[in-house]
Write a protein that holds these residues in place. Structure first.
Motif, PDB file in Angstrom:
ATOM      1  N   THR A 145      55.951  28.235  40.710  1.00  0.00           N
ATOM      2  CA  THR A 145      54.504  28.395  40.841  1.00  0.00           C
ATOM      3  C   THR A 145      54.110  29.822  40.456  1.00  0.00           C
ATOM      4  O   THR A 145      54.963  30.713  40.378  1.00  0.00           O
ATOM      5  CB  THR A 145      54.043  28.121  42.283  1.00  0.00           C
ATOM      6  OG1 THR A 145      54.679  29.055  43.171  1.00  0.00           O
ATOM      7  CG2 THR A 145      54.398  26.702  42.703  1.00  0.00           C
ATOM      8  N   VAL A 146      52.799  30.044  40.231  1.00  0.00           N
ATOM      9  CA  VAL A 146      52.313  31.368  39.855  1.00  0.00           C
ATOM     10  C   VAL A 146      50.919  31.600  40.416  1.00  0.00           C
ATOM     11  O   VAL A 146      50.121  30.659  40.565  1.00  0.00           O
ATOM     12  CB  VAL A 146      52.289  31.532  38.314  1.00  0.00           C
ATOM     13  CG1 VAL A 146      51.271  30.595  37.681  1.00  0.00           C
ATOM     14  CG2 VAL A 146      52.021  32.976  37.916  1.00  0.00           C
ATOM     15  N   ASP A 147      50.611  32.861  40.752  1.00  0.00           N
ATOM     16  CA  ASP A 147      49.258  33.275  41.125  1.00  0.00           C
ATOM     17  C   ASP A 147      49.084  34.729  40.692  1.00  0.00           C
ATOM     18  O   ASP A 147      49.829  35.607  41.129  1.00  0.00           O
ATOM     19  CB  ASP A 147      49.034  33.139  42.624  1.00  0.00           C
ATOM     20  CG  ASP A 147      47.629  33.559  43.017  1.00  0.00           C
ATOM     21  OD1 ASP A 147      46.684  33.155  42.315  1.00  0.00           O
ATOM     22  OD2 ASP A 147      47.476  34.305  44.001  1.00  0.00           O
ATOM     23  N   ALA A 148      48.124  34.954  39.801  1.00  0.00           N
ATOM     24  CA  ALA A 148      47.844  36.310  39.306  1.00  0.00           C
ATOM     25  C   ALA A 148      46.476  36.749  39.800  1.00  0.00           C
ATOM     26  O   ALA A 148      45.491  36.004  39.707  1.00  0.00           O
ATOM     27  CB  ALA A 148      47.888  36.336  37.780  1.00  0.00           C
ATOM     28  N   SER A 149      46.382  37.960  40.324  1.00  0.00           N
ATOM     29  CA  SER A 149      45.117  38.450  40.857  1.00  0.00           C
ATOM     30  C   SER A 149      45.078  39.983  40.754  1.00  0.00           C
ATOM     31  O   SER A 149      46.121  40.627  40.624  1.00  0.00           O
ATOM     32  CB  SER A 149      44.965  38.015  42.328  1.00  0.00           C
ATOM     33  OG  SER A 149      46.006  38.579  43.116  1.00  0.00           O
ATOM     34  N   PRO A 150      43.890  40.606  40.798  1.00  0.00           N
ATOM     35  CA  PRO A 150      42.571  39.959  40.971  1.00  0.00           C
ATOM     36  C   PRO A 150      42.091  39.303  39.680  1.00  0.00           C
ATOM     37  O   PRO A 150      42.626  39.574  38.598  1.00  0.00           O
ATOM     38  CB  PRO A 150      41.677  41.129  41.360  1.00  0.00           C
ATOM     39  CG  PRO A 150      42.290  42.303  40.645  1.00  0.00           C
ATOM     40  CD  PRO A 150      43.778  42.072  40.717  1.00  0.00           C
ATOM     41  N   GLU A 151      41.072  38.494  39.800  1.00  0.00           N
ATOM     42  CA  GLU A 151      40.479  37.810  38.662  1.00  0.00           C
ATOM     43  C   GLU A 151      38.956  37.919  38.779  1.00  0.00           C
ATOM     44  O   GLU A 151      38.395  37.403  39.753  1.00  0.00           O
ATOM     45  CB  GLU A 151      40.893  36.343  38.641  1.00  0.00           C
ATOM     46  CG  GLU A 151      42.396  36.088  38.629  1.00  0.00           C
ATOM     47  CD  GLU A 151      42.742  34.615  38.744  1.00  0.00           C
ATOM     48  OE1 GLU A 151      42.135  33.800  38.011  1.00  0.00           O
ATOM     49  OE2 GLU A 151      43.582  34.277  39.578  1.00  0.00           O
ATOM     50  N   PRO A 152      38.253  38.557  37.828  1.00  0.00           N
ATOM     51  CA  PRO A 152      38.789  39.298  36.682  1.00  0.00           C
ATOM     52  C   PRO A 152      39.306  40.661  37.112  1.00  0.00           C
ATOM     53  O   PRO A 152      39.194  41.044  38.270  1.00  0.00           O
ATOM     54  CB  PRO A 152      37.571  39.439  35.776  1.00  0.00           C
ATOM     55  CG  PRO A 152      36.415  39.493  36.733  1.00  0.00           C
ATOM     56  CD  PRO A 152      36.783  38.564  37.879  1.00  0.00           C
ATOM     57  N   VAL A 153      39.863  41.393  36.143  1.00  0.00           N
ATOM     58  CA  VAL A 153      40.404  42.713  36.403  1.00  0.00           C
ATOM     59  C   VAL A 153      40.010  43.635  35.252  1.00  0.00           C
ATOM     60  O   VAL A 153      39.876  43.190  34.102  1.00  0.00           O
ATOM     61  CB  VAL A 153      41.943  42.646  36.547  1.00  0.00           C
ATOM     62  CG1 VAL A 153      42.587  42.206  35.241  1.00  0.00           C
ATOM     63  CG2 VAL A 153      42.517  43.981  37.004  1.00  0.00           C
ATOM     64  N   ALA A 154      39.817  44.895  35.560  1.00  0.00           N
ATOM     65  CA  ALA A 154      39.469  45.861  34.516  1.00  0.00           C
ATOM     66  C   ALA A 154      40.701  46.183  33.683  1.00  0.00           C
ATOM     67  O   ALA A 154      41.827  46.237  34.200  1.00  0.00           O
ATOM     68  CB  ALA A 154      38.914  47.138  35.145  1.00  0.00           C
ATOM     69  N   VAL A 155      40.498  46.372  32.392  1.00  0.00           N
ATOM     70  CA  VAL A 155      41.603  46.749  31.504  1.00  0.00           C
ATOM     71  C   VAL A 155      42.235  48.046  32.002  1.00  0.00           C
ATOM     72  O   VAL A 155      41.548  49.015  32.330  1.00  0.00           O
ATOM     73  CB  VAL A 155      41.100  46.924  30.058  1.00  0.00           C
ATOM     74  CG1 VAL A 155      42.200  47.502  29.170  1.00  0.00           C
ATOM     75  CG2 VAL A 155      40.628  45.594  29.491  1.00  0.00           C
ATOM     76  N   GLY A 156      43.571  48.019  32.085  1.00  0.00           N
ATOM     77  CA  GLY A 156      44.308  49.179  32.553  1.00  0.00           C
ATOM     78  C   GLY A 156      44.577  49.182  34.038  1.00  0.00           C
ATOM     79  O   GLY A 156      45.385  49.978  34.523  1.00  0.00           O
TER      80      GLY A 156
END
Length: 267
Positions: free
Chosen positions: A153-164
């Motif tokens: 499984t996967v979870d990426a955060s935060p969403e959205p995120v500032a570049v860099g």
């Protein structure tokens, strides 16, 4: 179609060739099981495995032929199927008795005789039953890998995120336990974190992480742009490979407050 495996028992003992059996006079070639790929099995679903073979014989036979994974000796072996269905002969050379066959072999992980010890390398046998309870059975020199299924499984955060800015990507890798019929955390696995940028056609590995005692995964990366994040486990000799679904993260361009003030002042 012929139910060629009706008399075979799941991980049972194959009967020895009876006295006076007509061993020989049959050859098996062009055998392929599951297209040469590992057989990956979960905890609940019966698995259907396609196989093909060619048999050459001028002997009359009652039913079969069949091919199946086995361990031990061909005349006293453990087998791995709950049932087998074999197609009718597709005649290649009628004069010389050459036929091609398709086969569908079924493995049910819910069978009480099926357990974690069944993961690993099996050999392949081919057999045909002849009149008078005789049979011809041969090892066809074809190893077959049987593997426990994995899940990721996967979870990426935060969403959205500032570049860099930093993205935290977590997840979990689990593996089928055939003894308990559940998926359990798979510890100590090296798992690849992969990213597919928006508009790209494939994922690229960014870094790796090692799963915890419970199979948990966690790492951080810098956001370079919008796209999909996933974990991929490449498997081993007893466990199948698997990728998680992708988790899309949008990015925003950071605007410094000083830059905003400069723009407003110039208006």
């Amino acid at each position: 179609m012929v139910a060629g495996g009706a008399a075979l028992v799941f991980t049972g003992v194959v009967a020895a060739v009876p006295a006076g059996a007509a061993e020989g006079g049959v050859s098996f070639t062009r055998v392929s099981v599951n297209g040469g790929k590992p057989i990956v099995i979960g905890v609940q679903e019966e698995v259907e495995v396609h196989a093909v073979l060619r048999m050459t014989t001028k002997l009359r036979y009652d039913y079969g032929p069949t091919v199946f994974p086995y361990r031990g000796k061909t005349d006293n072996a453990e087998t791995l199927q709950s049932s087998i269905i074999t197609s009718d002969c597709k005649v290649v050379d009628r004069v010389n008795g050459i036929c091609d066959f398709d086969e569908w072999l079924y493995i049910d992980p819910r069978n009480s005789d099926f357990g974690n010890e069944d993961a690993g390398t099996w050999r392949t046998a081919a057999r045909v039953f002849l009149p008078g309870d005789a049979q011809d059975i041969d090892d066809v020199n074809l190893p077959v890998q049987v593997k426990r299924a994995t899940r990721v499984t996967v979870d990426a955060s935060p969403e959205p995120v500032a570049v860099g800015k930093t993205i935290t990507v977590s997840g979990r890798v689990t593996r089928a336990n055939w003894d308990t019929h559940t998926y359990q955390g798979y510890a100590g696995r090296t798992v690849s974190l992969q990213f597919k940028a928006s508009g790209a056609s494939s994922y690229k590995t960014v870094k790796t992480a090692t799963s915890s005692a419970t199979g948990a995964l966690k790492t951080t990366v810098k956001a370079a742009g919008p796209g999909m994040w996933r974990w991929t486990y490449y498997g081993n000799s007893t466990s199948g490979a698997m990728s998680s679904t992708g988790d899309y993260v949008a990015t925003q361009v950071r605007v410094l407050h000083s830059e905003v003030r400069r723009v407003l002042h110039s208006v």
